[in-house]
Scaffold this active site. Structure first.
Site, mmCIF file in Angstrom:
data_model
loop_
_atom_site.group_PDB
_atom_site.id
_atom_site.type_symbol
_atom_site.label_atom_id
_atom_site.label_comp_id
_atom_site.label_asym_id
_atom_site.label_seq_id
_atom_site.Cartn_x
_atom_site.Cartn_y
_atom_site.Cartn_z
ATOM 1 N N ASP A 197 0.872 -1.182 0.000
ATOM 2 C CA ASP A 197 0.000 0.000 0.000
ATOM 3 C C ASP A 197 0.907 1.229 0.000
ATOM 4 O OD1 ASP A 197 -1.620 2.167 0.598
ATOM 5 O OD2 ASP A 197 -2.836 1.095 2.072
ATOM 6 N N THR A 223 -3.529 5.431 -3.411
ATOM 7 C CA THR A 223 -4.486 6.506 -3.636
ATOM 8 C C THR A 223 -3.863 7.475 -4.630
ATOM 9 O OG1 THR A 223 -3.613 7.643 -1.701
ATOM 10 C CG2 THR A 223 -5.608 6.326 -1.388
#
Length: 418
Positions: A197, A223
């Site tokens: 991540d 993201t």
């Protein structure tokens, strides 16, 4: 950057305008936030918000998708170039939703997942008890060592004990370099998937200022709105064709319905910007700023978790340094127009809603043009405010200094984007 909005709905227009003013007036130090370009804003606010189309390019459940198919494919191709990967799903609405899709794709309910514990710098979606990841899966955790850094030998030891199906590396509040190769070796030793991540460090990875997980991780998620400086959302990447099929099914129809095409277009525009040489210059300045910012606090004997930062963020132990909780420090700084967020620290005795630390990041203000000198000034102002939290005369002086800085560096167009 932001023009006064004109809506028939005056109530909402007024609140948007107030938020515009707040963003312009405040010094933004939340590590998860940044300022997008006008082009990204235009794409996000385009007619694409009218279009619905469940499925993937060439395989939609709705007609009229010929143009949004092309937009999605362009977004995918640009992301592949940025991160040196074979397959990309650009549909996830957010990082947590993307993480949930990764869990669904690779795991069965109650499978064990090994990740960094929340107060040590992990994320809610990495196994915290009130998150889907802690409710539907079996979380196990590793921790930072006494120096506030990852101990790979200890992580291997824990992995052998708990035998996870998946190991997560990549964090919400860790300021040091991650050795993805060592994590690959740990995952291989216990037969686990490796999930990276990289939401916070993806911009630095693009600029080669942080090692990339593309050679080592089974799945990568980022993201698109932190150091990547794009619209709100996320993408999931892999080099494994079979895993990619599982990811696609987990995103749709597993966790999501129709894609947000306006956001996919905005992602594509931000990927275009990230492919430009100016983006690399921005990342280099961001890292210089972060180190200068952090070092100034260190020079004042402020306790920094993990020591001098190697990325865009760092955590201050405000309880040890100033005798304040994170919540108190956040409120004190908010009152002088400096926006930060409270953050837990290793072995925190406070609950997450109070915390003993604050997290500071340099991505947003670097976009506004701050360089090392401005961040050194900011560190001095923050230190003064937190050392004398009741001194309203001093705080009024600091507010005026903050106003000078915010006026001198308007949101404008992000740093070095032409």
């Amino acid at each position: 950057m932001y023009k006064k909005i004109n809506l028939k709905d005056k109530e909402i227009a007024d609140l948007i305008e107030k938020e515009n003013i707040r963003q312009e007036a405040n010094i933004e130090l939340i590590a998860s936030e940044n300022y997008v370009s006008e082009d990204v804003l235009r794409a996000a606010g385009s007619c694409l918000t009218n279009k619905y189309g469940e499925g993937y390019p060439g395989q939609r459940y709705y007609g009229g998708c010929e143009y949004v198919d092309e937009i999605e494919k362009i977004a995918q191709e640009r992301a592949k170039k940025l991160f040196n990967v074979e397959y990309v799903n650009v549909q996830p609405y957010s990082g947590s939703v993307a993480n949930a899709a990764v869990y669904m794709a690779l795991l069965e309910p109650n499978d064990t997942v090994l990740a960094l514990e929340l107060s040590n710098g992990g994320h809610l979606s990495h196994g915290y008890k009130i998150s889907f990841s802690g409710k539907f899966y079996k979380p196990a955790f590793y921790y930072l060592n006494d120096e506030g850094k990852l101990d790979y030998d200890e992580i291997l030891k824990v992995a052998k004990e708990v035998k996870p199906k998946m190991i997560i590396c990549g964090y919400s509040a860790y300021s040091q370099i991650i050795d993805f190769k060592k994590f690959r070796e740990i995952a291989n030793a216990v037969g686990a998937y490796l999930f990276a991540d990289i939401s916070h460090i993806s911009g630095l990875i693009i600029a080669k200022l942080h090692p990339s997980p593309s050679e080592y991780a089974d799945v990568i998620m980022t993201t698109t709105h932190k150091t990547l400086r794009g619209t709100r959302g996320a993408i999931i990447m892999t080099n494994d064709a079979e895993i990619y099929k599982k990811i696609n099914k987990a995103v749709f129809p597993g966790y999501q319905g129709g894609p947000l095409f306006h956001q996919i277009a905005a992602k594509a525009v931000s990927f275009y910007e990230a492919l430009q040489p100016e983006f690399i210059e921005y990342q280099n300045q961001l890292l210089k700023n972060s180190k200068a910012f952090c070092q100034t606090f260190i020079n004042k004997n402020v306790k920094i978790v993990s020591g001098l930062t190697q990325n865009h963020l760092f955590i201050i132990d405000v309880k040890q340094s100033y005798g304040l909780t994170g919540k108190e420090a956040e409120e004190i700084l908010g009152n002088i127009n400096i926006t930060v967020n409270k953050n837990t620290i290793p072995h925190d005795t406070e609950k997450p809603t109070v915390a003993s630390g604050i997290r500071l990041g340099t991505a947003a203000m670097t976009s506004r043009g701050f360089k090392e000198d401005e961040f050194i000034i900011m560190a001095n102002l923050i230190d003064k405010a937190l050392r004398e939290p009741q001194n309203e005369i001093l705080h009024n002086v600091i507010r005026k200094e903050i106003a000078k800085l915010s006026n001198a560096f308007p949101t404008g167009k992000p740093y070095l984007i032409s």
